[in-house]
Design an enzyme around this catalytic site. Structure first.
Site, mmCIF file in Angstrom:
data_model
loop_
_atom_site.group_PDB
_atom_site.id
_atom_site.type_symbol
_atom_site.label_atom_id
_atom_site.label_comp_id
_atom_site.label_asym_id
_atom_site.label_seq_id
_atom_site.Cartn_x
_atom_site.Cartn_y
_atom_site.Cartn_z
ATOM 1 N N VAL A 7 -27.910 23.110 14.165
ATOM 2 C CA VAL A 7 -27.334 24.425 13.465
ATOM 3 C C VAL A 7 -27.550 25.669 14.251
ATOM 4 C CG1 VAL A 7 -28.182 26.100 11.838
ATOM 5 C CG2 VAL A 7 -28.746 23.661 11.330
ATOM 6 N N GLY A 8 -26.147 26.228 14.796
ATOM 7 C CA GLY A 8 -25.936 27.228 15.655
ATOM 8 C C GLY A 8 -25.852 28.399 15.013
ATOM 9 N N ASN A 9 -25.662 29.483 15.748
ATOM 10 C CA ASN A 9 -25.373 31.101 15.164
ATOM 11 C C ASN A 9 -23.900 31.105 14.595
ATOM 12 O OD1 ASN A 9 -27.818 32.743 15.970
ATOM 13 N ND2 ASN A 9 -27.373 31.876 18.067
ATOM 14 N N ASN A 11 -21.602 28.081 14.120
ATOM 15 C CA ASN A 11 -21.272 26.714 13.394
ATOM 16 C C ASN A 11 -22.375 25.929 13.286
ATOM 17 O OD1 ASN A 11 -18.590 27.108 13.517
ATOM 18 N ND2 ASN A 11 -18.259 26.927 15.557
ATOM 19 N N VAL A 13 -22.840 21.917 13.308
ATOM 20 C CA VAL A 13 -22.156 20.638 13.647
ATOM 21 C C VAL A 13 -23.046 19.448 13.215
ATOM 22 C CG1 VAL A 13 -21.180 19.276 15.500
ATOM 23 C CG2 VAL A 13 -21.214 21.729 15.614
ATOM 24 N N GLY A 112 -34.423 28.024 24.226
ATOM 25 C CA GLY A 112 -33.628 27.466 22.943
ATOM 26 C C GLY A 112 -33.595 25.852 23.007
ATOM 27 N N ASP A 114 -31.435 24.175 21.617
ATOM 28 C CA ASP A 114 -30.031 23.640 22.118
ATOM 29 C C ASP A 114 -29.925 23.338 23.646
ATOM 30 O OD1 ASP A 114 -30.276 26.381 22.259
ATOM 31 O OD2 ASP A 114 -28.182 26.749 22.030
ATOM 32 N N THR A 137 -21.721 31.309 20.514
ATOM 33 C CA THR A 137 -21.913 32.524 20.182
ATOM 34 C C THR A 137 -22.085 33.365 21.614
ATOM 35 O OG1 THR A 137 -22.918 31.910 18.111
ATOM 36 C CG2 THR A 137 -23.015 34.386 18.746
#
Length: 265
Positions: A7-9, A11, A13, A112, A114, A137
């Site tokens: 869960v990104g800012n 998208n 995936v 982070g 990610d 982002t």
């Protein structure tokens, strides 16, 4: 099957991995999906979307590995997993979760999830120093030692953020499609914007990567492998002089690896 959720800012995936790869082989990514992030999405809305994409695979999930860089969605992600996949083993990557990645920075809690997961995946793929360029982002450029240590990195505004800012602050400029122009010298406003964004970002990335690689190799030796990933990577990687590998599913691979670290393989 293992479900990986990133869960990104910008998208969300999803990746679906086959149960057990052959001994010594990398996990096999069966399917992947990308959707726009909605920061106010509830756990039920998130589940409806995820299960809709998974289709018949939804009831074949035997493990889940997930991360969220969006604080408002991290809680919803946990609630969704507990409500819709109650009995499925799962790991949500956050401080305290075993990743095996040493974070050699001033405040490890600031790193982070990610970036940690990308470090794990890059070290799995290459037994050298690595630099990971993640086009999301923001554009994140991270340095990793040959021992798999996260050493820090650099942030720059992402391509879409920069394009949005330019369009909103310059009266005669507008947002354009992010595609390669006919030439570096644009013949109209659209091509001028496309050229400045694409080649300008490629040059920015190459400049930062060269400086990071030089510093990394002065302290940790060489060689260094430079990896590009993220949603906008395909656009920039081909114009970069420093990125040698494009790994679209780097974060998904890292999620698979961290699951195996916590639950065995």
């Amino acid at each position: 099957m293992l479900l990986a959720i990133d869960v990104g800012n910008t998208n969300i995936v999803l990746g679906l991995y086959a149960d057990e790869p052959a001994e010594g082989a990398d996990p096999v990514l069966v399917r992947d999906w990308r959707m726009r992030t909605e920061p106010r999405m509830t756990a039920d809305e998130l589940a409806l979307t995820v299960r809709g994409l998974l289709g018949s695979y939804a009831d074949r999930i035997t493990g889940i590995s997930a991360l969220s860089t969006v604080p408002s969605l991290l809680r919803e992600l946990r609630v969704m997993l507990g409500r819709y996949w109650t009995d499925v083993p799962r790991v949500v990557v956050e401080p305290g979760v075993r990743t095996g990645v040493p974070l050699l920075v001033d405040n490890p809690k600031e790193v982070g999830a990610d970036r940690v997961i990308n470090t794990l995946a890059a070290h799995h793929l290459h037994a050298t120093n690595c630099v990971v360029v993640d086009f999301g982002t923001s554009t994140n450029i991270d340095a990793i030692s040959a021992k798999g240590e996260f050493l820090g990195g650099a942030f720059a505004p992402g391509i879409e953020i920069s394009l949005d800012a330019l369009a909103s602050r310059a009266a005669q400029l507008r947002k354009v499609e992010l595609v390669r122009p006919r030439s570096v010298i644009g013949k109209n406003t659209v091509e001028c914007l496309q050229s400045g964004i694409l080649y300008g970002f490629a040059g920015q990335v190459d400049g930062l990567v060269r400086r990071i690689v030089a510093e990394l190799e002065s302290t940790h030796g060489g060689p260094t492998t430079v990896i590009g990933t993220g949603g906008l990577a395909p656009l920039v990687v081909t114009e970069s002089d420093t990125i040698s590998h494009h790994v679209p599913d780097l974060t998904l691979l890292g999620l698979r690896l961290v699951y195996d670290r916590n639950f065995g393989s």
